[in-house]
Design a protein around this motif. Structure first.
Motif, PDB file in Angstrom:
ATOM      1  N   GLN A 457      48.178 -23.466  17.300  1.00 37.95           N
ATOM      2  CA  GLN A 457      49.131 -23.613  16.196  1.00 37.95           C
ATOM      3  C   GLN A 457      50.502 -23.062  16.582  1.00 37.95           C
ATOM      4  OE1 GLN A 457      47.013 -21.437  13.243  1.00 37.95           O
ATOM      5  NE2 GLN A 457      45.418 -23.014  13.034  1.00 37.95           N
ATOM      6  N   LEU A 458      50.520 -21.912  17.227  1.00 35.97           N
ATOM      7  CA  LEU A 458      51.793 -21.314  17.640  1.00 35.97           C
ATOM      8  C   LEU A 458      52.491 -22.195  18.674  1.00 35.97           C
ATOM      9  CD1 LEU A 458      53.646 -18.854  17.342  1.00 35.97           C
ATOM     10  CD2 LEU A 458      52.367 -17.763  19.197  1.00 35.97           C
ATOM     11  N   PHE A 459      51.742 -22.732  19.609  1.00 37.70           N
ATOM     12  CA  PHE A 459      52.310 -23.621  20.628  1.00 37.70           C
ATOM     13  C   PHE A 459      52.905 -24.869  19.988  1.00 37.70           C
ATOM     14  CE2 PHE A 459      51.687 -27.291  23.434  1.00 37.70           C
ATOM     15  CZ  PHE A 459      52.454 -26.902  24.527  1.00 37.70           C
ATOM     16  N   CYS A 460      52.183 -25.465  19.049  1.00 36.20           N
ATOM     17  CA  CYS A 460      52.681 -26.669  18.372  1.00 36.20           C
ATOM     18  C   CYS A 460      53.934 -26.366  17.551  1.00 36.20           C
ATOM     19  CB  CYS A 460      51.599 -27.250  17.464  1.00 36.20           C
ATOM     20  SG  CYS A 460      50.212 -27.983  18.357  1.00 36.20           S
ATOM     21  N   ALA A 461      53.956 -25.191  16.905  1.00 33.68           N
ATOM     22  CA  ALA A 461      55.126 -24.821  16.107  1.00 33.68           C
ATOM     23  C   ALA A 461      56.358 -24.650  17.003  1.00 33.68           C
ATOM     24  CB  ALA A 461      54.846 -23.539  15.332  1.00 33.68           C
ATOM     25  N   ILE A 462      56.209 -23.935  18.113  1.00 38.09           N
ATOM     26  CA  ILE A 462      57.340 -23.717  19.026  1.00 38.09           C
ATOM     27  C   ILE A 462      57.764 -25.027  19.676  1.00 38.09           C
ATOM     28  CG2 ILE A 462      58.034 -22.581  21.167  1.00 38.09           C
ATOM     29  CD1 ILE A 462      56.186 -20.269  20.402  1.00 38.09           C
ATOM     30  N   GLY A 463      56.797 -25.838  20.087  1.00 40.28           N
ATOM     31  CA  GLY A 463      57.116 -27.119  20.717  1.00 40.28           C
ATOM     32  C   GLY A 463      57.847 -28.048  19.789  1.00 40.28           C
ATOM     33  N   SER A 464      57.370 -28.180  18.567  1.00 38.75           N
ATOM     34  CA  SER A 464      58.031 -29.071  17.615  1.00 38.75           C
ATOM     35  C   SER A 464      59.416 -28.549  17.243  1.00 38.75           C
ATOM     36  CB  SER A 464      57.164 -29.234  16.363  1.00 38.75           C
ATOM     37  OG  SER A 464      56.888 -27.978  15.769  1.00 38.75           O
ATOM     38  N   LEU A 465      59.588 -27.208  17.173  1.00 35.30           N
ATOM     39  CA  LEU A 465      60.898 -26.632  16.883  1.00 35.30           C
ATOM     40  C   LEU A 465      61.880 -26.913  18.021  1.00 35.30           C
ATOM     41  CD1 LEU A 465      62.566 -24.872  14.954  1.00 35.30           C
ATOM     42  CD2 LEU A 465      61.756 -22.862  16.215  1.00 35.30           C
ATOM     43  N   TYR A 466      61.415 -26.846  19.240  1.00 33.98           N
ATOM     44  CA  TYR A 466      62.262 -27.127  20.397  1.00 33.98           C
ATOM     45  C   TYR A 466      62.772 -28.573  20.370  1.00 33.98           C
ATOM     46  CZ  TYR A 466      63.382 -28.272  25.261  1.00 33.98           C
ATOM     47  OH  TYR A 466      63.998 -28.733  26.392  1.00 33.98           O
TER      48      TYR A 466
END
Length: 538
Positions: A457-466
């Protein structure tokens, strides 16, 4: 039109990435306050028809039933007195495929009622038996009808009964040669057939003929979160009763609470509650022996790469409860319990582990050829503790006829005084779980499930924010950019030419620069007007 489409597509991407980012941030934050496995368990105990494991449960039990008989190889020597012990040779396995069916009769928010058909489909498996033609093989067995009837007659302790029994059974022999199929499916005697016409007796004593008969088994069990996750699939009633009715027929008077016949809170051995601990009390309703069997935690084990808790069905030298410790007035050794009220014709019978494994009975005094060992003869159930789903099972029991003092009885029966006569034993081996059930169990049992999902979840949140920031920056550049007009000064390369011609030439060249798509045949005046309009527009 193309620029409008690209702009709309960009905004859709922005909305999607924003929502995806917000969702993963939300899931990551709330994950600190919830337990994923417990939430999954709440869904599992609802026991909905859409549950992935439902199809596997409905068509259960499924697996292989392996039967083993004992061939007596020294019948004549034993009867003549030359041999003091009966020499036994194990014959088996005789393997059958078994598929049951659970028919749901009623469902509420907190319970489900179903009828269990244990042996809906039975098929002989010649290639998985000891020999493809094993059913046609001739063996010599104890005449179990004769010894069972003699054991019951000996209860009277009357010499006249013994004399009468010897006269009625004059044509019978202690040992009988016949086919394996006969002993499994068609075992009967002329005298028994005659008596069964007047008395309520079963004339066919074939082992599998009776063991695989349809039996009324209607269970009502707990489901849902209302009774508690820890009480999932615990029995509320069996055939609308709390007590196993067969055991109430005992002539010994009232049965106390220590007798294991109360089904309340026990399990039917198809599903178990989730989050089982090593000391969680687990008791199963064993319909073939008409009693409640406590499961005894033994050790951790592994099956198909999944760790589980292994439970034994009988502990070594386990003492039977008082109500099940005597068969036909014969006190049973430890490691055995009475099942006479659960077999045909109330024949004197007890169950032990195969080859008397874990029993205090000294079989070496009376028999040769047995080889008790845990690997082949210890019954067990392997449970995945987080989900409560059985991983593996080998349900093993041996049928025994306990013989009292047989003095005065003929046919060689007097040689069997105080002997525990083994008749056969069986093993039910649970079948392979479907692949999708194993995958679900692997996910369920993974101790790192929650950290892995939170990391994802954290990876997806950071990736989508980028990607969202990159997309916004690119869109801002397109919106904020201004067009640049470049003016080119062209020097006259013909200084000595006519000024008017030069001026006309320069004017024409300037027009070509300003309007590269100029039609050569177009009027100069019209061209000038068009250029002037374009400049004014810019």
């Amino acid at each position: 039109m193309g620029s409008v489409t690209k702009s709309g597509c960009s905004w859709l991407k922005i909305v999607f990435l924003s929502l995806f980012c917000a969702l993963n941030i939300y899931l990551f934050v709330i994950s600190f306050g919830i337990d994923y496995k417990r939430e999954m368990a709440k869904v599992h105990v609802q026991f909905s028809e859409s549950m992935p494991t439902m199809d596997s449960w409905i068509n259960s039990p499924f697996g292989k039933l392996k039967s083993y008989l004992f061939n007596v190889t020294n019948a004549e020597e034993f009867l003549s007195g030359r041999d003091k012990k009966v020499r036994l040779e194990q014959v088996g396995p005789i393997t059958y495929s078994i598929v049951g069916y659970n028919d749901i009769l009623n469902r509420t928010k907190s319970s489900v009622t179903f009828r269990k058909h244990r042996y809906r489909h039975v098929e002989f498996l010649p290639d998985e038996s000891v020999a493809p033609d094993i059913l046609n093989k001739t063996i010599v067995q104890f005449n179990s009808i004769l010894i069972g009837a003699a054991a019951k007659a000996a209860q009277t302790h009357s010499m006249f009964t013994a004399i009468g029994f010897n006269a009625v059974t004059m044509g019978e022999k202690l040992f009988m040669p016949d086919s394996v199929y006969y002993f499994l499916w068609e075992f009967t005697r002329p005298g028994l057939e005659m008596i069964s016409r007047w008395l309520s007796l079963v004339s066919n004593c074939g082992v599998l003929y009776n063991a695989l008969k349809e039996k009324e088994e209607v269970f009502t069990v707990n489901i849902g979160t209302e009774p508690g996750v820890e009480n999932f699939f615990r029995i509320q009633s069996y055939n609308d009763e709390l007590l196993i009715q067969e055991q109430l027929k005992r002539p010994t008077g009232p049965i106390d609470e220590s007798c294991p016949i109360n089904v309340k809170g026990t399990l039917d051995n198809s599903l178990y509650p989730p989050f089982i601990e090593k000391d969680t009390p687990l008791n199963i309703m064993a319909s073939e022996s008409c009693r409640i069997l406590p499961l005894h935690y033994q050790r951790e084990d592994e099956h198909e790469g999944i760790k589980g808790y292994r439970y034994t069905l009988l502990k070594q030298n386990e003492t039977a409860p008082n109500c099940l410790s005597i068969t036909n007035e014969v006190r049973l050794p430890s490691g055995m319990f009475d099942v006479s009220k659960c077999v045909i014709n109330d024949a004197p019978a007890a169950f032990s582990s195969p080859h008397f494994y874990g029993s205090s009975y000294d079989w070496t005094e009376h028999f040769e050829g047995l080889n008790p060992n845990a690997e082949e003869h210890e019954g067990f159930i392997l449970l995945e503790p987080t989900s409560g789903i059985p991983l593996n099972e080998k349900y093993r029991f041996q049928s025994v006829t306990p013989m009292p003092n047989m003095d005065g009885y003929g046919h060689g029966l007097n040689k069997l005084s105080h002997v525990m006569v083994p008749t056969f034993w069986y093993e039910f081996e649970m079948g392979q779980l479907p692949l999708y059930v194993l995958v679900i169990m692997r996910i369920y049992a993974n101790p790192y499930l929650q950290p892995i999902l939170m990391g994802l979840q954290l990876f997806c949140a950071i990736g989508s924010l980028y990607f969202l920031v990159r997309l916004l920056r690119r869109l801002c550049k397109k919106i904020c950019a201004t067009p640049v007009v470049r003016l080119e000064t062209v020097l006259n390369s013909h200084p000595h030419s006519n000024p008017e011609s030069t001026l006309e030439h320069d004017s024409s060249k300037l027009e070509n620069v300003l309007n590269p798509h100029l039609d050569p045949n177009q009027s100069p005046d019209l061209t000038s007007q068009n250029n002037l309009s374009k400049l004014e527009t810019d």
